[in-house]
Design an enzyme around this catalytic site. Structure first.
Site, PDB file in Angstrom:
ATOM      1  N   ARG A  87       6.320   5.851  14.287  1.00 55.61           N
ATOM      2  CA  ARG A  87       5.926   6.173  12.912  1.00 55.61           C
ATOM      3  C   ARG A  87       5.385   7.595  12.858  1.00 55.61           C
ATOM      4  NH1 ARG A  87       1.724   6.445   9.586  1.00 55.61           N
ATOM      5  NH2 ARG A  87       1.506   5.154   7.713  1.00 55.61           N
ATOM      6  N   HIS A 101       0.847  -1.197   0.000  1.00 55.19           N
ATOM      7  CA  HIS A 101       0.000   0.000   0.000  1.00 55.19           C
ATOM      8  C   HIS A 101       0.878   1.239   0.000  1.00 55.19           C
ATOM      9  CE1 HIS A 101       1.109  -0.529   4.203  1.00 55.19           C
ATOM     10  NE2 HIS A 101       0.848   0.744   4.384  1.00 55.19           N
ATOM     11  N   HIS A 157       4.641   0.179  -0.192  1.00 53.07           N
ATOM     12  CA  HIS A 157       5.496  -0.606   0.709  1.00 53.07           C
ATOM     13  C   HIS A 157       4.673  -1.664   1.422  1.00 53.07           C
ATOM     14  CE1 HIS A 157       3.761   2.609   3.171  1.00 53.07           C
ATOM     15  NE2 HIS A 157       3.768   1.718   4.153  1.00 53.07           N
ATOM     16  N   ASP A 201       0.832   4.928   1.797  1.00 55.69           N
ATOM     17  CA  ASP A 201       0.117   5.379   2.991  1.00 55.69           C
ATOM     18  C   ASP A 201      -0.966   6.412   2.699  1.00 55.69           C
ATOM     19  OD1 ASP A 201       1.216   3.736   4.928  1.00 55.69           O
ATOM     20  OD2 ASP A 201       3.014   4.984   5.077  1.00 55.69           O
TER      21      ASP A 201
HETATM   22  C1  SIN Z   1       3.461   0.970   7.563  1.00 55.98           C
HETATM   23  O1  SIN Z   1       2.867   0.405   6.669  1.00 55.98           O
HETATM   24  O2  SIN Z   1       3.313   2.163   7.778  1.00 55.98           O
HETATM   25  C2  SIN Z   1       4.409   0.191   8.465  1.00 55.98           C
HETATM   26  C3  SIN Z   1       5.591  -0.347   7.762  1.00 55.98           C
HETATM   27  C4  SIN Z   1       6.505  -1.120   8.664  1.00 55.98           C
HETATM   28  O3  SIN Z   1       6.232  -1.266   9.863  1.00 55.98           O
HETATM   29  O4  SIN Z   1       7.515  -1.622   8.170  1.00 55.98           O
END
Ligand code: SIN
Length: 282
Positions: A272, A101, A257, A103
């Site tokens: 995050r 996806h 990602h 973000d």
């Molecule tokens: C995410 O999709 O924001 C998390 C990615 C991760 O934890 O590697």
């Protein structure tokens, strides 16, 4: 651009660089930041190892790229609502963001970037994989580029495993929020032009894409499945390998990602942050 203040070590052919020579706990002069920003635009994913950062320092660095945005579906830290903790405990099976996806592609103005700061990593695994959506566009045939150039698609937060609201509801330890926005969705061009590089990217956010505009999900599915597979082919990818103190920032406007879930029985904890101020994709 030539780099004088920083050293770049590519991590894959498709994209991604580790940057050496920067201590992000210190204020960055403009020349150093300009080089980092240029490296971000050219390489899509930038990685700094061996940092020792407070939440304030993470926020200060992220804010050089744009205003911070609060992630809608998980409550942030008490003192820092712009930061939320991605935590997977040894007894948990599911992870967050485990499907491809980009973000918050379900927003009208999806964010510029996402920053992860590694607080605790398993002894092995727990990488993030990313794919280069410029390459995904560039390698389409001219006929497909023409066809997709006029198409809009719907991006929804509600799909299972999307990394959006549906994903966080599965995470027992996440403090979920704003479930009234569960059905949030937006229409965007499936081919978007990056506002800073002016390059075209195939805006595949696999876990959020539901259908093309004016088409049903059933009608859209064959083409969307093709694009999902095309965009995620190994030649377009890189893997970010973290250790404690690694900070990573990726560009959501030209990448998607997924978080790998290959470390069952061990803990992984990340902070995050979301860099907002994104454009209306066009
Ligand atoms: C995410 O999709 O924001 C998390 C990615 C991760 O934890 O590697």
């Amino acid at each position: 651009m030539s780099y004088e203040k920083i050293t770049l070590n590519p991590i894959a052919g498709a994209m991604g660089v580790e940057i050496e020579g920067v201590d992000l706990s210190q204020p960055l002069d403009n020349k150093t930041f300009d080089e980092i920003h240029q490296a971000f635009l050219e390489n899509l994913v930038i990685i700094f190892h061996d940092q020792n950062l407070t939440p304030e320092q993470c926020k200060a660095f992220a804010q050089r790229f744009g205003p911070l945005e609060i992630y809608p579906f998980v409550k942030g830290l008490d003192d820092h609502p712009e930061i939320f903790e991605i935590r997977k405990e040894p007894d948990e099976q599911r992870n967050f963001g485990g499907r491809w996806h980009s973000d918050m592609s379900f927003s009208d103005q999806p964010p510029v970037g996402t920053m992860l700061y590694a607080l605790e990593m398993p002894s092995k695994g727990g990488d993030t994989m990313l794919t280069n959506l410029y390459n995904a566009y560039d390698t389409l045939s001219d006929g497909m580029k023409d066809l997709l150039g006029g198409m809009q698609a719907e991006y929804s937060a509600a799909l299972k495993g999307s990394g959006g609201r549906a994903a966080v509801m599965n995470m027992t330890r996440f403090d979920v929020d704003n479930l009234d926005r569960a059905e949030q969705a937006a229409m965007h061009p499936i081919v978007r032009t990056h506002p800073e590089t002016q390059r075209k990217a195939l805006y595949v956010s696999a876990g959020h894409l539901t259908r093309f505009e004016d088409m049903t999900e059933e009608e859209s599915k064959p083409m969307l499945d093709y694009l999902r597979e095309h965009a995620a082919q190994p030649d377009f990818t890189c893997r970010v390998r973290y250790r404690k103190g690694t900070l990573c920032l990726w560009d959501n406007r030209c990448t998607q990602h997924r978080a790998l879930n290959d470390y069952h029985g061990e803990r992984r904890v990340m902070h995050r942050l979301t860099v907002g101020g994104g454009d209306h994709p066009s």
